[in-house]
Design a protein around this motif. Structure first.
Motif, PDB file in Angstrom:
ATOM      1  N   GLY A 105       0.816  -1.200   0.000  1.00 24.25           N
ATOM      2  CA  GLY A 105       0.000   0.000   0.000  1.00 24.25           C
ATOM      3  C   GLY A 105       0.855   1.257   0.000  1.00 24.25           C
ATOM      4  N   CYS A 106       0.192   2.381   0.154  1.00 23.33           N
ATOM      5  CA  CYS A 106       0.874   3.667   0.093  1.00 23.33           C
ATOM      6  C   CYS A 106       1.643   3.974   1.378  1.00 23.33           C
ATOM      7  CB  CYS A 106      -0.150   4.781  -0.136  1.00 23.33           C
ATOM      8  SG  CYS A 106      -1.017   4.681  -1.718  1.00 23.33           S
ATOM      9  N   VAL A 107       2.684   4.773   1.254  1.00 24.43           N
ATOM     10  CA  VAL A 107       3.360   5.321   2.430  1.00 24.43           C
ATOM     11  C   VAL A 107       2.399   6.247   3.166  1.00 24.43           C
ATOM     12  CG1 VAL A 107       5.255   6.812   3.191  1.00 24.43           C
ATOM     13  CG2 VAL A 107       5.644   5.114   1.378  1.00 24.43           C
ATOM     14  N   GLN A 108       1.686   7.101   2.419  1.00 26.04           N
ATOM     15  CA  GLN A 108       0.672   7.978   2.999  1.00 26.04           C
ATOM     16  C   GLN A 108      -0.569   7.137   3.312  1.00 26.04           C
ATOM     17  OE1 GLN A 108       0.751  12.065   0.844  1.00 26.04           O
ATOM     18  NE2 GLN A 108       1.497  10.602  -0.691  1.00 26.04           N
ATOM     19  N   ARG A 109      -1.096   7.316   4.495  1.00 24.46           N
ATOM     20  CA  ARG A 109      -2.230   6.502   4.923  1.00 24.46           C
ATOM     21  C   ARG A 109      -3.474   7.340   5.119  1.00 24.46           C
ATOM     22  NH1 ARG A 109      -1.488   1.089   3.961  1.00 24.46           N
ATOM     23  NH2 ARG A 109       0.660   0.496   4.484  1.00 24.46           N
ATOM     24  N   PRO A 110      -4.644   6.795   4.744  1.00 19.57           N
ATOM     25  CA  PRO A 110      -4.847   5.448   4.225  1.00 19.57           C
ATOM     26  C   PRO A 110      -4.407   5.273   2.782  1.00 19.57           C
ATOM     27  CG  PRO A 110      -6.914   6.640   4.244  1.00 19.57           C
ATOM     28  CD  PRO A 110      -5.918   7.515   4.944  1.00 19.57           C
ATOM     29  N   ARG A 111      -4.193   6.355   2.067  1.00 21.78           N
ATOM     30  CA  ARG A 111      -3.637   6.330   0.713  1.00 21.78           C
ATOM     31  C   ARG A 111      -3.162   7.730   0.371  1.00 21.78           C
ATOM     32  NH1 ARG A 111      -7.228   9.406  -1.773  1.00 21.78           N
ATOM     33  NH2 ARG A 111      -9.469   9.031  -1.705  1.00 21.78           N
ATOM     34  N   LEU A 112      -2.475   7.840  -0.776  1.00 19.43           N
ATOM     35  CA  LEU A 112      -2.050   9.160  -1.237  1.00 19.43           C
ATOM     36  C   LEU A 112      -3.287  10.006  -1.561  1.00 19.43           C
ATOM     37  CD1 LEU A 112      -2.469   9.105  -4.563  1.00 19.43           C
ATOM     38  CD2 LEU A 112      -0.374   7.774  -4.449  1.00 19.43           C
TER      39      LEU A 112
END
Length: 300
Positions: free
Chosen positions: A162-169
């Motif tokens: 998944g993305c580094v940024q949570r919950p997503r970019l």
């Protein structure tokens, strides 16, 4: 609150012949985000160099440290949610979580037929966009996704970790119509507009601001309909497509006046194009840099 200042760097320069330097310079100048267009070609640049958006952003991620990076905008014209999600997760990882996805329904330009298909009608573009965005949202937040839609299908598509940024970019959804604004309200962390295209040729700056005020009001209504506070969304204005054209980039004072008037309408981010000689974005590079370094303090 003063608006953030960001820029667009079109992918028209070879990386080792000035391309890399432009992204590094954008970081040095203090821009919040540097975006690029996600097209296969674009208008008057069609017969010249034009590089891919996601490889360019990947290279920019390794050449910079703090600058946020993004597309402005990606569309379904030649993208599929499954492959796009994999590339975005990779880019988000390489950049250390500095990516914003600008996304829109696409238009009827060169991208619309480059894969050999007939150009979609406005209704079909809206239908596809309404399916594309929620599926991409799931693909970027869930480890495995199976979904069979009218236009897009995912079969056990895996996107671990998944993305580094949570919950997503974050998504910056470009929209002016009711269906697009509803998507921005439900799935966006930001909303993008270029103004009312009907006013570009013969409209006035006052008419343009009135149109933008109306778009803001419709976004607010779309958020209220689902119980979302519109203040949760950033509101991004991509300049050069209002009746002002490049006028705001003629001087620092002109830009401060333009940005201030649009901040009053609720815009939290103003995006200006990096200069390209002999093009519609041919502005004085020295003035451009002065705007980047001097205008934010005047807008504070």
């Amino acid at each position: 609150m003063s608006p953030r200042l960001s820029t667009v760097i079109l992918p028209v320069h070879r990386w080792h012949e000035g391309g890399r330097d432009r992204w590094r310079r954008a970081e040095e100048l203090g821009f919040h985000t540097a975006y690029t267009y996600d097209h296969l070609s674009w208008r008057t640049f069609r017969d010249g160099a034009w590089f891919g958006a996601l490889p360019t952003l990947t290279a920019a991620a390794t050449a910079t440290e703090r600058l946020r990076l993004g597309t402005l905008v990606t569309s379904p014209n030649f993208r599929h949610p499954v492959t796009l999600a994999k590339e975005l997760i990779s880019l988000d990882d390489i950049s250390g979580g500095r990516v914003t996805l600008g996304i829109g329904a696409g238009g009827s330009g060169f991208d619309a037929t480059a894969l050999g298909q007939e150009a979609w009608s406005p209704r079909e573009r809206a239908d596809r966009f309404a399916e594309f965005v929620p599926l991409l949202d799931r693909l970027l937040t869930e480890g495995a996704v199976t979904e069979r839609g009218t236009h897009y299908t995912a079969e056990e598509a895996r996107n671990i970790p998944g993305c580094v940024q949570r919950p997503r970019l974050p998504f910056a959804v470009a929209a002016t119509g009711p269906r697009g604004l509803k998507l921005a309200a439900r799935h966006g962390q930001a909303w993008v507009t270029t103004g009312d295209p009907k006013l570009y040729e013969n409209g006035t700056p006052e008419e343009s601001r009135a149109a933008l005020r109306g778009q803001n009001e419709r976004l607010t209504a779309a958020c209220a309909e689902i119980g979302r506070d519109v203040s949760e969304l950033d509101r991004i204005l991509l300049t050069a497509f209002t009746p002002d054209r490049n006028g705001p980039l003629e001087s620092v004072d002109a830009f401060v006046d333009f940005a201030g008037r649009h901040a009053e309408l609720g815009f939290t981010e103003i995006v200006i194009h990096a200069p390209i000689p002999d093009s519609v974005f041919d502005v004085d590079p020295k003035v451009f840099e002065r705007i980047a370094t001097e205008a934010p303090a005047q807008l504070a």
